[in-house]
Enzyme design. Structure first.
Site, PDB file in Angstrom:
ATOM      1  N   ARG A  74       4.703   2.895  -6.902  1.00  0.00           N
ATOM      2  CA  ARG A  74       4.529   1.519  -7.387  1.00  0.00           C
ATOM      3  C   ARG A  74       5.082   1.400  -8.791  1.00  0.00           C
ATOM      4  NH1 ARG A  74       0.540  -1.419  -4.006  1.00  0.00           N
ATOM      5  NH2 ARG A  74       0.958  -3.099  -5.437  1.00  0.00           N
TER       6      ARG A  74
ATOM      7  N   ASP B 127      -1.088   8.220  -0.504  1.00  0.00           N
ATOM      8  CA  ASP B 127      -1.286   7.570  -1.809  1.00  0.00           C
ATOM      9  C   ASP B 127      -2.709   7.727  -2.337  1.00  0.00           C
ATOM     10  OD1 ASP B 127       1.273   6.599  -1.669  1.00  0.00           O
ATOM     11  OD2 ASP B 127       0.698   4.548  -1.156  1.00  0.00           O
ATOM     12  N   HIS B 128      -3.679   7.626  -1.429  1.00  0.00           N
ATOM     13  CA  HIS B 128      -5.065   7.596  -1.916  1.00  0.00           C
ATOM     14  C   HIS B 128      -5.567   8.954  -2.387  1.00  0.00           C
ATOM     15  CE1 HIS B 128      -5.357   3.449  -1.332  1.00  0.00           C
ATOM     16  NE2 HIS B 128      -5.216   3.499  -0.031  1.00  0.00           N
TER      17      HIS B 128
ATOM     18  N   ARG C 270       0.286   3.437 -10.302  1.00  0.00           N
ATOM     19  CA  ARG C 270      -1.177   3.562 -10.283  1.00  0.00           C
ATOM     20  C   ARG C 270      -1.655   4.778  -9.494  1.00  0.00           C
ATOM     21  NH1 ARG C 270      -2.811  -1.536  -6.497  1.00  0.00           N
ATOM     22  NH2 ARG C 270      -1.563  -2.641  -8.015  1.00  0.00           N
ATOM     23  N   HIS C 271      -0.843   5.266  -8.564  1.00  0.00           N
ATOM     24  CA  HIS C 271      -1.273   6.494  -7.875  1.00  0.00           C
ATOM     25  C   HIS C 271      -0.173   7.562  -7.874  1.00  0.00           C
ATOM     26  CE1 HIS C 271       0.409   4.030  -4.681  1.00  0.00           C
ATOM     27  NE2 HIS C 271      -0.696   3.357  -4.443  1.00  0.00           N
TER      28      HIS C 271
ATOM     29  N   ASN D 146       0.093   8.365   5.088  1.00  0.00           N
ATOM     30  CA  ASN D 146       0.250   7.861   3.722  1.00  0.00           C
ATOM     31  C   ASN D 146      -0.810   8.524   2.832  1.00  0.00           C
ATOM     32  OD1 ASN D 146      -0.260   6.276   1.406  1.00  0.00           O
ATOM     33  ND2 ASN D 146       0.910   4.603   2.298  1.00  0.00           N
TER      34      ASN D 146
ATOM     35  N   GLU E  17       9.121  -2.167   9.774  1.00  0.00           N
ATOM     36  CA  GLU E  17       7.732  -1.760   9.961  1.00  0.00           C
ATOM     37  C   GLU E  17       6.914  -3.035  10.077  1.00  0.00           C
ATOM     38  OE1 GLU E  17       6.127   1.385   7.548  1.00  0.00           O
ATOM     39  OE2 GLU E  17       4.096   0.541   7.666  1.00  0.00           O
TER      40      GLU E  17
ATOM     41  N   THR F 278      -3.734  -3.461  -2.458  1.00  0.00           N
ATOM     42  CA  THR F 278      -2.761  -2.742  -1.628  1.00  0.00           C
ATOM     43  C   THR F 278      -1.745  -3.767  -1.152  1.00  0.00           C
ATOM     44  OG1 THR F 278      -2.513  -1.367   0.355  1.00  0.00           O
ATOM     45  CG2 THR F 278      -4.234  -3.018   0.427  1.00  0.00           C
ATOM     46  N   THR F 279      -0.687  -3.316  -0.477  1.00  0.00           N
ATOM     47  CA  THR F 279       0.365  -4.249  -0.063  1.00  0.00           C
ATOM     48  C   THR F 279      -0.219  -5.345   0.835  1.00  0.00           C
ATOM     49  OG1 THR F 279       1.717  -2.276   0.034  1.00  0.00           O
ATOM     50  CG2 THR F 279       2.724  -4.306   0.826  1.00  0.00           C
TER      51      THR F 279
ATOM     52  N   HIS G  99      -0.681  -0.543   8.467  1.00  0.00           N
ATOM     53  CA  HIS G  99      -1.563  -1.240   7.530  1.00  0.00           C
ATOM     54  C   HIS G  99      -2.876  -1.622   8.217  1.00  0.00           C
ATOM     55  CE1 HIS G  99      -1.911  -2.853   3.462  1.00  0.00           C
ATOM     56  NE2 HIS G  99      -2.871  -3.539   4.016  1.00  0.00           N
TER      57      HIS G  99
ATOM     58  N   GLU H 115       7.835   4.355   0.154  1.00  0.00           N
ATOM     59  CA  GLU H 115       7.634   2.902   0.098  1.00  0.00           C
ATOM     60  C   GLU H 115       7.950   2.434  -1.299  1.00  0.00           C
ATOM     61  OE1 GLU H 115       3.748   1.578   1.040  1.00  0.00           O
ATOM     62  OE2 GLU H 115       3.733   2.567   2.969  1.00  0.00           O
TER      63      GLU H 115
ATOM     64  N   HIS I 292       3.973   5.678  -1.795  1.00  0.00           N
ATOM     65  CA  HIS I 292       4.455   4.425  -2.393  1.00  0.00           C
ATOM     66  C   HIS I 292       4.550   4.627  -3.901  1.00  0.00           C
ATOM     67  CE1 HIS I 292       3.762  -0.243  -2.625  1.00  0.00           C
ATOM     68  NE2 HIS I 292       4.773   0.151  -3.378  1.00  0.00           N
TER      69      HIS I 292
HETATM   70  N1  PXP Z   1       2.594   0.807   5.707  1.00  0.00           N
HETATM   71  C1  PXP Z   1       2.844   0.160   4.545  1.00  0.00           C
HETATM   72  C2  PXP Z   1       4.190  -0.458   4.360  1.00  0.00           C
HETATM   73  C3  PXP Z   1       1.876   0.092   3.516  1.00  0.00           C
HETATM   74  O1  PXP Z   1       2.146  -0.534   2.373  1.00  0.00           O
HETATM   75  C4  PXP Z   1       0.644   0.733   3.730  1.00  0.00           C
HETATM   76  C5  PXP Z   1      -0.392   0.714   2.643  1.00  0.00           C
HETATM   77  O2  PXP Z   1       0.026   1.463   1.565  1.00  0.00           O
HETATM   78  C6  PXP Z   1       0.435   1.415   4.934  1.00  0.00           C
HETATM   79  C7  PXP Z   1       1.414   1.407   5.922  1.00  0.00           C
HETATM   80  C8  PXP Z   1      -0.839   2.144   5.221  1.00  0.00           C
HETATM   81  O3  PXP Z   1      -1.893   1.244   5.241  1.00  0.00           O
HETATM   82  P1  PXP Z   1      -3.381   1.809   5.330  1.00  0.00           P
HETATM   83  O4  PXP Z   1      -3.624   2.571   4.072  1.00  0.00           O
HETATM   84  O5  PXP Z   1      -4.201   0.571   5.436  1.00  0.00           O
HETATM   85  O6  PXP Z   1      -3.444   2.684   6.533  1.00  0.00           O
END
Ligand code: PXP
Length: 244
Positions: free
Chosen positions: A52, A8-9, A56-57, A6, A158, A107-108, A198, A77, A50
């Site tokens: 959103r 996103d960050h 935001r990202h 992921n 998931e 975050t989610t 997550h 996502e 993701h």
């Molecule tokens: N899976 C889902 C559905 C998520 O929403 C996230 C966070 O965006 C992740 C996995 C990844 O989580 P983390 O960034 O804590 O590894």
């Protein structure tokens, strides 16, 4: 077990400086596409982003670029809302993971309440799956949610590993792990693909190897954090070595 990264960050850092840009520019660093290329070069199996509602990202223009230029499965996502559903149907990522979304959350937090919302989710899943998009529901490891997921027609769930990751005591972690293992077995017995994610990181991820038939782990924050010190390729390779 496969690894979805992921990113996103990476976009979070970019948006910290360039959030007023209407369209993403290649010079707006860090470049999300370059990050996706590094993830691919390191041997990960899919890219997760993701989109959103508050953008935001990740931005809309990121999605088109990732889809066009990256030769890995793209897992989008998203919340089950009409605007984002339209975007997904047009983009046609390989996979969609439906998640709950709240404006104030960092975050989610927590999984979908499929049990309560299954009619609307069944509609969304039906549209996505008919468009050839493998659709997953992000849920807590809970029997009610899995049984409701069966009724939506989704091909995948998931499992939310947040409670496991945040457990403060060894006993608490073990209890959460058992829930994950039982939920995975139930979902697999019902024919679903089972992913998880997550809060997973370089230390706790080894527990996931003890859950039979887990398909993909989606991991973001921990890999991007480690990448700050050792680079993204190496951070992905180290995670891959731990889950293989
Ligand atoms: N899976 C889902 C559905 C998520 O929403 C996230 C966070 O965006 C992740 C996995 C990844 O989580 P983390 O960034 O804590 O590894």
């Amino acid at each position: 077990m496969l690894l979805g990264v992921n990113i996103d960050h990476v976009a979070t850092i970019r948006q910290a400086r360039y959030k007023d840009l209407k369209k993403v520019r290649p010079w707006a660093e860090p470049d999300l596409l370059a990050a996706a290329r590094d993830v691919a070069a390191a041997g990960a199996h899919s890219i997760t982003v993701h989109l959103r509602e508050d953008r935001r990202h990740v931005q809309d223009s990121d999605l088109a670029l990732l889809k066009r230029k990256i030769d890995l499965d793209l897992n989008l996502e998203m919340a089950d809302v009409p605007e984002i559903l339209r975007i997904a149907l047009k983009l046609r990522p390989d996979e969609v993971c439906l998640v709950p979304e709240h404006r104030q959350e960092v975050t989610t937090e927590g999984g979908l309440d499929v049990h309560r919302r299954w009619r609307s989710l069944r509609r969304a899943v039906g549209r996505l799956e008919s468009a050839g998009i493998r659709t997953s529901l992000f849920i807590d490891p809970d029997r009610w949610q899995i049984e409701a997921a069966f009724r939506t027609g989704a091909s995948c769930v998931e499992l939310h590993t947040g409670r496991f990751a945040n457990a403060r005591t060894p006993g608490g972690r073990r209890r959460q792990f058992i829930k994950l293992r039982q939920a995975a077995a139930l979902a697999r017995a019902g024919g679903l693909q089972v992913n998880a994610g997550h809060g997973l990181h370089y230390d706790n991820v080894r527990w996931m190897r003890r859950i039979p038939l887990l398909h993909t782990l989606n991991i973001g924050h921990s890999i991007v954090s480690r990448a700050v010190f050792i680079g993204l390729r190496q951070a992905v390779r180290e995670m891959l070595a731990l889950i293989r």
